[in-house]
Each structure stands twice: as C-alpha cells, then as structure tokens.
Design a protein around this motif. Structure first.
Motif, short mmCIF file in Angstrom:
data_model
loop_
_atom_site.label_atom_id
_atom_site.label_comp_id
_atom_site.label_asym_id
_atom_site.label_seq_id
_atom_site.Cartn_x
_atom_site.Cartn_y
_atom_site.Cartn_z
N MET A 1 0.83 -1.20 0.00
CA MET A 1 0.00 0.00 0.00
C MET A 1 0.86 1.25 0.00
N ALA A 2 1.99 1.22 0.72
CA ALA A 2 2.89 2.37 0.72
C ALA A 2 3.45 2.62 -0.68
N ALA A 3 3.63 1.55 -1.45
CA ALA A 3 4.18 1.67 -2.81
C ALA A 3 3.10 1.95 -3.85
N LYS B 1 -8.39 -1.92 6.80
CA LYS B 1 -8.11 -1.16 8.02
C LYS B 1 -7.14 -0.01 7.73
N ASN B 2 -6.10 -0.30 6.95
CA ASN B 2 -5.15 0.76 6.60
C ASN B 2 -5.82 1.89 5.82
N GLY C 1 -1.09 4.74 3.87
CA GLY C 1 -0.75 4.24 2.55
C GLY C 1 -1.71 4.75 1.49
N LYS C 2 -1.61 4.19 0.30
CA LYS C 2 -2.46 4.61 -0.81
C LYS C 2 -3.65 3.66 -0.90
N ALA C 3 -4.36 3.69 -2.01
CA ALA C 3 -5.53 2.82 -2.17
C ALA C 3 -5.13 1.36 -2.06
#
Length: 646
Positions: A250-252, A284-285, A291-293
């Motif tokens: 998600m961070a990427a 949840k994130n 993070g991103k989508a």
C-alpha cells in the motif's frame, strides 16, 4: 505482459490433497512480453511443468506454420535449492536449437554459474551443465538494470541469508516486481507493520525496498509467515509476514498484490485465511488513511494466469525507454580485496567464524577488542565496512559516538563506508535510532547468524564496487531505432571504405583501435574494427556494456583520458577486463531518417590500452573526420537499401 504461475510453494515441494488448489511446486513464474519473448523467474520444481508446456507450444506453432520461440531469459533470485531444483529437469535445456540467457547474483568469490552447476555435479546428478545440448549462457548480476528484448530488467538486493536479488520488469507502460525470500531489515516491522520514515529522517533499507517496486501493476511478494508465526522463532530465517507485505504494498501504491512463497505446511484452507487477513488489514489501513488505495489482493496459485495489458503506442514505448535510467549491473568482473573492521562483543567463536567466512570472499578482516583499537585500525586501513556493537565491549561509549568520530576523522572519503551497528534488542535499536541525527541505515537486531551478517557485508561491498553509470536512453529512441532498421546498416558486413578511413585515423591519432559501430536496441554491433597487429579484436557487446553508448545520448564528442579515473566507466567490464580500455574518444555517426530529421545511429571510436590526451588540434581533426564518416554511412545506407529492394 502475460504472467503464468508454475510454482508458488516455498522451501520444499509438497504433494498432498490439502495443498492441491494452490499447488506444491516451488517457485517458478513465466512472464511473456508483447513481442513473445519468454522470461522465467526462478526455476524451482515448477520449471519441470513449464518446460513440458514450452515444448508442446513449440510443436503446435510448428504445425500451425508459426515461428518457433526457441529463445528465452531466465532470472534466478538466488541459489537456495527451492529456487533451482527444477533447473536440471527443464527439458528445453536438452534440445539443440534452444538458446537461454540465464542471470543470477554473483558473490564476492566464484561465479553464479559455478554455484548453479554445483547441484549438477556427478555426486548429485548424472548430467553436468557442460552436457546440456541447448545453448545456455550464464551471466553474473549485481544491483542495477539492463535491457533485453524490449524489456527493462531492474535488480535490487533483498534481505536473506544469502545474496538474493529481487526483479522488476518494465515494458510499454506496465511493470511487475518479483520479490521472494525477503525479510524486513528491521525485524520489528515483521510484527508491528511498516510505516514510512518521516521526510526529515534518513531513509532506511526498508524504505528503499518499498521504492524499488513503487507503482508496479503487479507485486509478487514472499508472504511465508504471519506476524504471530514470525514471533515464534522465525526471525532471521529470511522471509516476510503478510502484515508487513500488505503495508509495503500500500505504501508503494501497487495495483495488484500476489501473496507468494507459501509455507510448505500451509493448507489451501489456511492460505484462504491468509488472504482474508491481508484484505482485512488493507481495509483497516485505508480507513485509517495509511498508505495509498488498497490493491487487489490474492494468493498466487499454480496454473493462475494474469494478463497485464501493455500500451503498444509509440508514446508508451518512448516513456518506457525514458524511464530506463539507472546504475548498471556488472557482468564478469573481478572484485578487489577490501578491508572489513569488526568490534564485536559476541563470543570469540562467532567473531572467528565470521572472519573465516569473509576470508573465503577475499576480504581482509580486522577484529578489534574495543572501540579505541577500532579507531586506530580504521585510520590506518581505511576499510569499506565497519561492524560495531551498539555499546563498547570494554567501555561505556555508544557506537553512534564512535561512528561520528570516524566520520569526522575520515572526512569525505568516510561517507562511502558502510557502517553496521548491532543492537542488543529491538528496544535498544529504537533508542539508538532516536539519537540518530545522521544516516546510519544498517542497524541489525538479534537473532544474529554468521551467514546473515556475512550476506549483509557482501551486499554492501558489491554495491560500492560493482557499479558504473549507464547512459540514458535518448528521447527520440523509438524514431532512432526505426532509422537504424530502415538503413539496413546492420547487415552490410565490413566495407573496405570504412576500413580505409579506420587505417588513416589510427595513424593520425596513434591509437590501438579505431572502431565503427551501430547501436541497435539491445547491442552494439561493430561494423568495422581497425587495430594494431596482435589486438584481440572487438565482438558485438550488450548495449549497456559499451562506452560508445554514451555518445548516442549526448550526440556530442566524448573524450575520456583515463577510464579508471572516470566514475562513469571505472568498473566497466571492458575497462577492468579484456580488452582493458584506458583511453576512449568518440564522435556520433548521424544519418537522415525517413522524416528528414538527423538521428545518431552509431559512433566512431578511438581506443587505447594506455591513458592519453588529445590536444586541441587533434580534437578539431576528429570532428572534421566525423563529417566524412557521416557522409560515408549515408552512402552505405543508400546502397544497402537498394540491394534489399532488388
């Protein structure tokens, strides 16, 4: 790109009804580019079925009147058995006419091919690598990138118990990353999850791991454990947790995440549960704004096929070319001896064993009993790597205090030294990082093994030694390549007119070699080479290996008085290896394309095995000669096209 999974299981192949749906074969993934070229990611036991399928496809194509696809590229992450078990049983290796280029990580001592061939020695297997009847060429890889068959391949070291590479493939606007056998550098992240470092803080190795697969369309990532399993004695085994992988995906901002390298004991139902855990964490994130989508998350399974749609427009091709700027990996160079200084409060057995293992890599290891002796050795030996415990074994000083002293003592040179600080535990690591006002990214937490520390040291030394600057791809690369193909210059042989110019130029400039070359998509083709008697000559080389490739990008004169003193070329295989080029001067060769614009299609190069300089008159003369060469190549192109049309 078309992706086909043939093996997704980690560690050891399994055959059991409860594992049938996701499969029991060890890692092997087939990727086919839009041009039809085949890339094979790892050769675990899944490679056996892939080999059978490839032969079937070849026969079907032959029966249907189509062209046989008899060439392929194999990318091996590392040589643990579960990633190469299928290599000796891959049927296309035993068929004459097939041609395979095999790439994998080189260590400090010995080649990738030597390691790969180990499992095919007579003690273990009846057929050696030398007996394979297909054409099989092995290449050593380091961290960097190269381009082959229209696909850019990027490599990045992973955190495992042996040198391991992750791969990123890019082609025509789509990309995928293959990351298997990787453990968070900070072991705490495997349990607590990943959070990107604040912008004002130094980047960590885990941050750089995320950057490697930033924005890919498909991320295939090792997810062997859950956080709970990892905390039950799996730390240091070299694998990731599903919680950590969801966070970094998600961070990427990846679009799809394939959970991979399933634990050999995890049943199909348990893999299903793992997917649910991953999707719930992603949700949840997203709700917490971290993070991103969320990506599309699923578990890789044998027989699963994914079609990543490529954009075949010329615009997409230009974008793909523009993005292929990187530091190039090295093929077949000799690693120079380096000093390693270590100050450890580990048992003497650990320190001595580490020294013995690093000795095998031709590293000179200096063991110190305390920080004071370490400072003395560092000042005298100027090491490439310094390893310290967080606290002085014989004093109260912190490694960070000593580290700052070393940086000041070594000045600018010290900025290139890799520092490893071994924390007592996770809590002490966090305290150390809180004090870290300057970048120390090589923090290591227990459990600590000799193999793990040795691999981290090797990784950093290879990074520092085995890189040189790869030339950027021209913005008009698509049109330039079209001009090269239309010119028919790749098939003209070695014209006497160029040989005559070459002989004159060699006398005028008193150099060892004068070469005329044309730069194709993935290689430098030498049209004519004029050299002194006894010189071994020049064969066609990969595009990224040639110094003359830089001329194509700049469209200007390039003079390098001493290649060993130029950071762009100091570790080039043709500088540190045959033919040991020390001087280079070159000018672009240009012809007109069908659109009426001029395009650089190659270079005229002056080479010498000794450093030297050109004076102003010689530089002017070389530029004048360049105009004559341009005219000659235009004439040769016209004649070659006329012959083709007739």
């Amino acid at each position: 790109m078309k992706v086909n999974f043939y093996g997704c299981r980690g560690s050891i192949p399994r055959s059991h009804p409860d594992l049938a749906r996701y499969g029991g074969n060890t890692p092997c993934v087939e990727v086919t580019s839009s041009s039809g070229h085949i890339f094979i990611l790892d050769m675990g036991t899944g490679a056996v079925d892939l080999g059978v399928d490839l032969i079937k496809r070849m026969k079907q194509q032959a029966n249907g009147g189509g062209a046989n696809k008899t060439r392929g590229t194999v990318l091996i992450t590392h040589t643990h058995w579960d990633h190469i078990q299928g290599f000796p049983f891959f049927a296309p290796f035993f068929i004459p006419g097939f041609s395979w280029e095999i790439y994998g990580p080189k260590g400090l001592s010995g080649s990738f091919e030597d390691t790969l061939a180990g499992q095919m020695q007579h003690e273990y297997f009846p057929v050696t690598m030398s007996q394979l009847t297909a054409e099989v060429n092995c290449h050593d890889l380091f961290e960097g990138s190269f381009k082959t068959k229209g696909v850019t391949v990027k490599t990045h070291y992973l955190n495992h118990t042996v040198l391991t590479l992750g791969y990123r493939l890019e082609s025509r606007g789509v990309s995928l990353a293959y990351i298997t056998d990787h453990e968070p550098y900070d072991h705490g992240l495997a349990v607590e999850g990943y959070h990107r470092s604040p912008d004002e803080s130094p980047k960590t190795d885990d941050d750089r791991h995320v950057e490697f697969f930033m924005g890919v369309d498909l991320l295939i990532h090792d997810c062997q454990y859950t956080a709970k399993e990892y905390g039950q004695g799996k730390a240091g085994w070299g694998h990731s947790t599903v919680e950590y992988v969801v966070d970094i995906a998600m961070a990427a901002g990846v679009k799809q995440l394939a959970l991979f390298h399933h634990d050999p004991n995890r049943t199909d139902a348990q893999v299903d549960d793992l997917v649910e855990v991953a999707r719930e964490r992603a949700l949840k994130n997203t709700q917490h704004g971290e993070g991103k989508a969320a990506p599309l998350i699923f578990a890789a399974a044998e027989g699963m096929k994914i079609d990543l749609q490529e954009d075949t427009s010329s615009t997409a091709r230009r974008i793909s070319c523009d993005s292929a700027k990187s530091i190039h990996l090295v093929n077949g160079i000799t690693i120079a001896a380096e000093n390693v200084v270590a100050c450890l409060d580990c048992s003497s057995t650990f320190a001595e064993t580490l020294k013995e293992e690093l000795d095998k890599d031709n590293l000179i290891v200096h063991l110190c009993k305390n920080f004071e002796s370490l400072l003395s050795v560092v000042e005298k030996k100027r090491p490439s790597v310094v390893v310290m415990n967080q606290y002085n074994p014989e004093g109260s000083e912190s490694a960070l205090d000593i580290w700052c002293d070393i940086r000041r003592m070594m000045g600018e040179w010290g900025l290139r030294v890799a520092f490893f600080i071994i924390a007592k535990d996770q809590a002490e690591l966090e305290k150390g990082r809180a004090r870290n006002i300057v970048a120390v990214d090589n923090w290591i937490t227990p459990p600590l093994s000799v193999d793990y520390l040795r691999t981290r040291i090797r990784m950093n030394i290879l990074r520092s030694q085995c890189r040189w600057e790869q030339p950027p791809i021209p913005k008009n690369e698509f049109e330039r390549l079209q001009t090269v193909r239309d010119s028919c210059l790749l098939d003209i042989g070695s014209p006497e007119s160029l040989s005559r110019i070459g002989r004159i130029a060699r006398k005028l400039f008193d150099v060892t070699v004068v070469a005329f070359s044309v730069l194709d998509e993935d290689k430098i083709k030498f049209i004519t080479v004029e050299s002194v008697v006894g010189f071994g000559g020049l064969n066609d080389v990969p595009r990224e290996d040639g110094i003359s490739s830089h001329i194509i990008s700049t469209n200007d004169l390039l003079v390098v008085n001493d290649t060993l003193k130029d950071e762009r070329f100091a570790r080039s295989p043709h500088v540190v290896g045959e033919p040991f080029i020390r001087f280079f001067a070159g000018v672009p060769i240009s012809i007109k394309g069908n659109d009426g614009d001029d395009y650089v299609i190659g270079a005229m190069s002056l080479l010498d095995v000794c450093p030297r300089k050109l004076d102003l008159n010689q530089i002017k003369l070389l530029k004048d000669l360049s105009s004559i060469v341009d005219a000659e190549f235009c004439d040769l192109s016209v004649k070659a096209q006329a012959m083709r049309n007739n």
